[in-house]
Write a protein that holds these residues in place. Structure first.
Motif, mmCIF file in Angstrom:
data_model
loop_
_atom_site.group_PDB
_atom_site.id
_atom_site.type_symbol
_atom_site.label_atom_id
_atom_site.label_comp_id
_atom_site.label_asym_id
_atom_site.label_seq_id
_atom_site.Cartn_x
_atom_site.Cartn_y
_atom_site.Cartn_z
ATOM 1 N N ASP A 130 -10.790 -5.954 -101.118
ATOM 2 C CA ASP A 130 -10.393 -7.356 -101.172
ATOM 3 C C ASP A 130 -9.964 -7.876 -99.807
ATOM 4 O O ASP A 130 -10.275 -9.014 -99.424
ATOM 5 N N LEU A 131 -9.262 -7.059 -99.042
ATOM 6 C CA LEU A 131 -8.856 -7.471 -97.700
ATOM 7 C C LEU A 131 -10.065 -7.552 -96.777
ATOM 8 O O LEU A 131 -10.188 -8.507 -95.985
ATOM 9 N N ILE A 132 -10.958 -6.584 -96.860
ATOM 10 C CA ILE A 132 -12.174 -6.602 -96.049
ATOM 11 C C ILE A 132 -12.999 -7.856 -96.351
ATOM 12 O O ILE A 132 -13.484 -8.534 -95.435
ATOM 13 N N ALA A 133 -13.128 -8.191 -97.632
ATOM 14 C CA ALA A 133 -13.907 -9.378 -98.008
ATOM 15 C C ALA A 133 -13.244 -10.651 -97.490
ATOM 16 O O ALA A 133 -13.928 -11.579 -97.024
ATOM 17 N N ALA A 134 -11.932 -10.721 -97.551
ATOM 18 C CA ALA A 134 -11.221 -11.905 -97.066
ATOM 19 C C ALA A 134 -11.372 -12.048 -95.554
ATOM 20 O O ALA A 134 -11.532 -13.168 -95.037
ATOM 21 N N MET A 135 -11.312 -10.950 -94.828
ATOM 22 C CA MET A 135 -11.502 -11.011 -93.384
ATOM 23 C C MET A 135 -12.932 -11.405 -93.037
ATOM 24 O O MET A 135 -13.167 -12.157 -92.073
ATOM 25 N N ALA A 136 -13.893 -10.926 -93.816
ATOM 26 C CA ALA A 136 -15.296 -11.268 -93.561
ATOM 27 C C ALA A 136 -15.544 -12.765 -93.693
ATOM 28 O O ALA A 136 -16.408 -13.322 -92.999
ATOM 29 N N LEU A 137 -14.782 -13.424 -94.552
ATOM 30 C CA LEU A 137 -14.940 -14.865 -94.712
ATOM 31 C C LEU A 137 -14.553 -15.624 -93.445
ATOM 32 O O LEU A 137 -14.955 -16.787 -93.266
ATOM 33 N N GLN A 138 -13.771 -14.996 -92.588
ATOM 34 C CA GLN A 138 -13.356 -15.632 -91.338
ATOM 35 C C GLN A 138 -14.395 -15.463 -90.225
ATOM 36 O O GLN A 138 -14.259 -16.075 -89.160
ATOM 37 N N GLN A 139 -15.398 -14.639 -90.462
ATOM 38 C CA GLN A 139 -16.439 -14.425 -89.461
ATOM 39 C C GLN A 139 -17.557 -15.451 -89.612
ATOM 40 O O GLN A 139 -17.848 -15.907 -90.725
ATOM 41 N N PRO A 140 -18.218 -15.801 -88.521
ATOM 42 C CA PRO A 140 -19.456 -16.583 -88.651
ATOM 43 C C PRO A 140 -20.550 -15.690 -89.223
ATOM 44 O O PRO A 140 -20.406 -14.458 -89.279
ATOM 45 N N HIS A 141 -21.641 -16.293 -89.647
ATOM 46 C CA HIS A 141 -22.762 -15.490 -90.117
ATOM 47 C C HIS A 141 -23.364 -14.726 -88.939
ATOM 48 O O HIS A 141 -23.321 -15.190 -87.803
ATOM 49 N N TRP A 142 -23.909 -13.523 -89.191
ATOM 50 C CA TRP A 142 -24.466 -12.638 -88.167
ATOM 51 C C TRP A 142 -23.463 -12.389 -87.028
ATOM 52 O O TRP A 142 -23.751 -12.633 -85.851
ATOM 53 N N PRO A 143 -22.287 -11.881 -87.318
ATOM 54 C CA PRO A 143 -21.256 -11.749 -86.284
ATOM 55 C C PRO A 143 -21.482 -10.601 -85.305
ATOM 56 O O PRO A 143 -20.902 -10.595 -84.217
ATOM 57 N N VAL A 144 -22.311 -9.618 -85.687
ATOM 58 C CA VAL A 144 -22.542 -8.451 -84.838
ATOM 59 C C VAL A 144 -24.017 -8.396 -84.468
ATOM 60 O O VAL A 144 -24.885 -8.501 -85.334
ATOM 61 N N SER A 145 -24.283 -8.236 -83.180
ATOM 62 C CA SER A 145 -25.659 -8.307 -82.684
ATOM 63 C C SER A 145 -26.485 -7.096 -83.106
ATOM 64 O O SER A 145 -25.940 -6.037 -83.462
ATOM 65 N N THR A 146 -27.799 -7.233 -83.030
ATOM 66 C CA THR A 146 -28.701 -6.136 -83.374
ATOM 67 C C THR A 146 -28.468 -4.904 -82.503
ATOM 68 O O THR A 146 -28.402 -3.776 -83.024
ATOM 69 N N PRO A 147 -28.307 -5.030 -81.177
ATOM 70 C CA PRO A 147 -28.003 -3.829 -80.388
ATOM 71 C C PRO A 147 -26.676 -3.177 -80.780
ATOM 72 O O PRO A 147 -26.569 -1.950 -80.802
ATOM 73 N N ALA A 148 -25.671 -3.976 -81.081
ATOM 74 C CA ALA A 148 -24.387 -3.409 -81.500
ATOM 75 C C ALA A 148 -24.521 -2.682 -82.828
ATOM 76 O O ALA A 148 -23.940 -1.604 -83.024
ATOM 77 N N LEU A 149 -25.279 -3.236 -83.745
ATOM 78 C CA LEU A 149 -25.515 -2.573 -85.033
ATOM 79 C C LEU A 149 -26.263 -1.257 -84.836
ATOM 80 O O LEU A 149 -25.960 -0.251 -85.493
ATOM 81 N N ALA A 150 -27.228 -1.257 -83.928
ATOM 82 C CA ALA A 150 -27.971 -0.027 -83.648
ATOM 83 C C ALA A 150 -27.038 1.034 -83.077
ATOM 84 O O ALA A 150 -27.139 2.226 -83.418
ATOM 85 N N ALA A 151 -26.125 0.618 -82.210
ATOM 86 C CA ALA A 151 -25.156 1.566 -81.647
ATOM 87 C C ALA A 151 -24.247 2.122 -82.728
ATOM 88 O O ALA A 151 -23.931 3.326 -82.725
ATOM 89 N N LEU A 152 -23.803 1.276 -83.635
ATOM 90 C CA LEU A 152 -22.944 1.741 -84.723
ATOM 91 C C LEU A 152 -23.632 2.811 -85.557
ATOM 92 O O LEU A 152 -23.039 3.849 -85.873
ATOM 93 N N ALA A 153 -24.883 2.558 -85.907
ATOM 94 C CA ALA A 153 -25.613 3.531 -86.708
ATOM 95 C C ALA A 153 -25.833 4.828 -85.928
ATOM 96 O O ALA A 153 -25.666 5.937 -86.459
#
Length: 346
Positions: free
Chosen positions: A213-236
């Motif tokens: 519930d906290l994660i979902a509430a924080m996500a509502l404060q983000q714009p759409h697509w908040p993390v770039s494709t290169p950053a997502l690739a690095a995370l994975a």
């Protein structure tokens, strides 16, 4: 006090960087290849699902308990915009961005300032019982203290958000005091970063782990697509078993390099507390002069007086390879005792 002053503010061309705690020689070549490939497919909008699943699997969490962010610092802003604490308590000395984010959102903040008398270690009983938001780092920046997981977990309770900044958790071999896998603790929000170990400060890669519930509430404060494709690739890529094994090997090397640095520091330098991360906190006499003289000699270190609870005599120094540490110790020795040649300390 400037809560937005950070190590990168100390840098200038030609200076050896001991002010920023990013591991030298990173990102590794295999990660560079991942990033280059991600740039090639960046015409499409980012798809966060594979990276979120990878982070969740790495910590034994459900994907609904994972929030991917543009660096760990974004989590502090998102939380400050999400909650309305009656009493927020930030444990200091520590990374100042959480307090800055809370104040920017209009929340009053109380400081619990730890002291050198007990090695800047957390006493759970010192945290006010009526605090409904508690923030601390583990390992703590800038003291490099690693608090016992049991002491940190003791702060969790219903009706309270407990934010634990674990940006440096993987710099300690085995992550012995991490709470990242503890989905059972009420209100626990663990913030992590890829910046330090993998050398991705400019890419802005981080995540938070917490109640859905906290994660979902924080996500509502983000714009759409908040993390770039290169950053997502690095995370994975950086949450695979092979990458985590490499990070563990780096943590072992860091411990050896830290021990070597501590062994050659000159007389007159106090090592504050027991360092367990990729940096050490030092106290020197006439700290402003020493820092400026180090700068003239080509060394950038992090000033301590912008951290609540520290003074201008405190300097945070990143752990580097033994050769760099020897050169730094020699320069510091020459500044502290000008009657002796720096070469005598090499």
């Amino acid at each position: 006090m400037n809560l937005h002053h950070h190590g990168d503010d100390e840098l200038a061309p030609g200076l050896v960087d001991l002010a920023v705690n990013v591991r030298a020689g990173t990102p590794p070549e295999w990660l560079r290849a991942v990033l280059h490939q991600a740039v090639d497919v960046s015409a499409a909008y980012p798809d966060a699902r594979p990276a979120r699943a990878a982070v969740a699997a790495a910590h034994g969490r459900d994907p609904s308990e994972v929030l991917l962010t543009a660096g760990a610092a974004e989590s502090f802003v998102l939380l400050a915009r999400t909650v309305a604490p009656r009493r927020a308590v930030v444990v200091h000395p520590s990374f100042t961005e959480p307090e800055a984010a809370l104040r920017a959102a209009g929340h009053p903040v109380d400081r619990l300032v730890l002291t050198p008398a007990d090695g800047y270690r957390l006493d759970p009983a010192a945290v006010p019982e009526n605090a409904d938001l508690v923030v601390l780092g583990n390992p703590t920046n800038p003291t490099s203290v690693l608090h016992p997981a049991a002491d940190v977990a003791a702060l969790a309770r219903p009706g309270r958000v407990l934010l634990v900044d674990e940006a440096f958790a993987d710099t300690a071999s085995g992550e012995p005091e991490s709470l990242a896998a503890r989905a059972d603790l009420p209100g626990l929000l663990v913030v992590r970063s890829l910046t330090k170990t993998w050398g991705l400060a400019g890419l802005r890669v981080g995540y938070a782990l917490g109640p859905p519930d906290l994660i979902a509430a924080m996500a509502l404060q983000q714009p759409h697509w908040p993390v770039s494709t290169p950053a997502l690739a690095a995370l994975a890529a950086c949450t695979t078993a092979a990458a985590r094994a490499e990070a563990e090997a780096a943590a072992h090397e860091l411990a050896t390099a830290r021990k070597a640095l501590l062994a050659i520091l000159p007389d007159g330098v106090e090592v504050v507390a027991e360092p367990r991360s990729s940096f050490v906190l030092l106290r020197v006499p006439d700290g402003v002069r020493v820092r400026l003289e180090l700068r003239k000699a080509g060394w950038a270190v992090r000033r301590g007086d912008t951290f609540p609870g520290l003074s201008a005599d405190h300097l945070r120094v990143a752990v580097r390879d033994p050769e760099t540490s020897r050169a730094f110790a020699a320069a510091l020795a020459g500044i502290l005792d000008p009657t002796r040649s720096a070469e005598e300390y090499r």
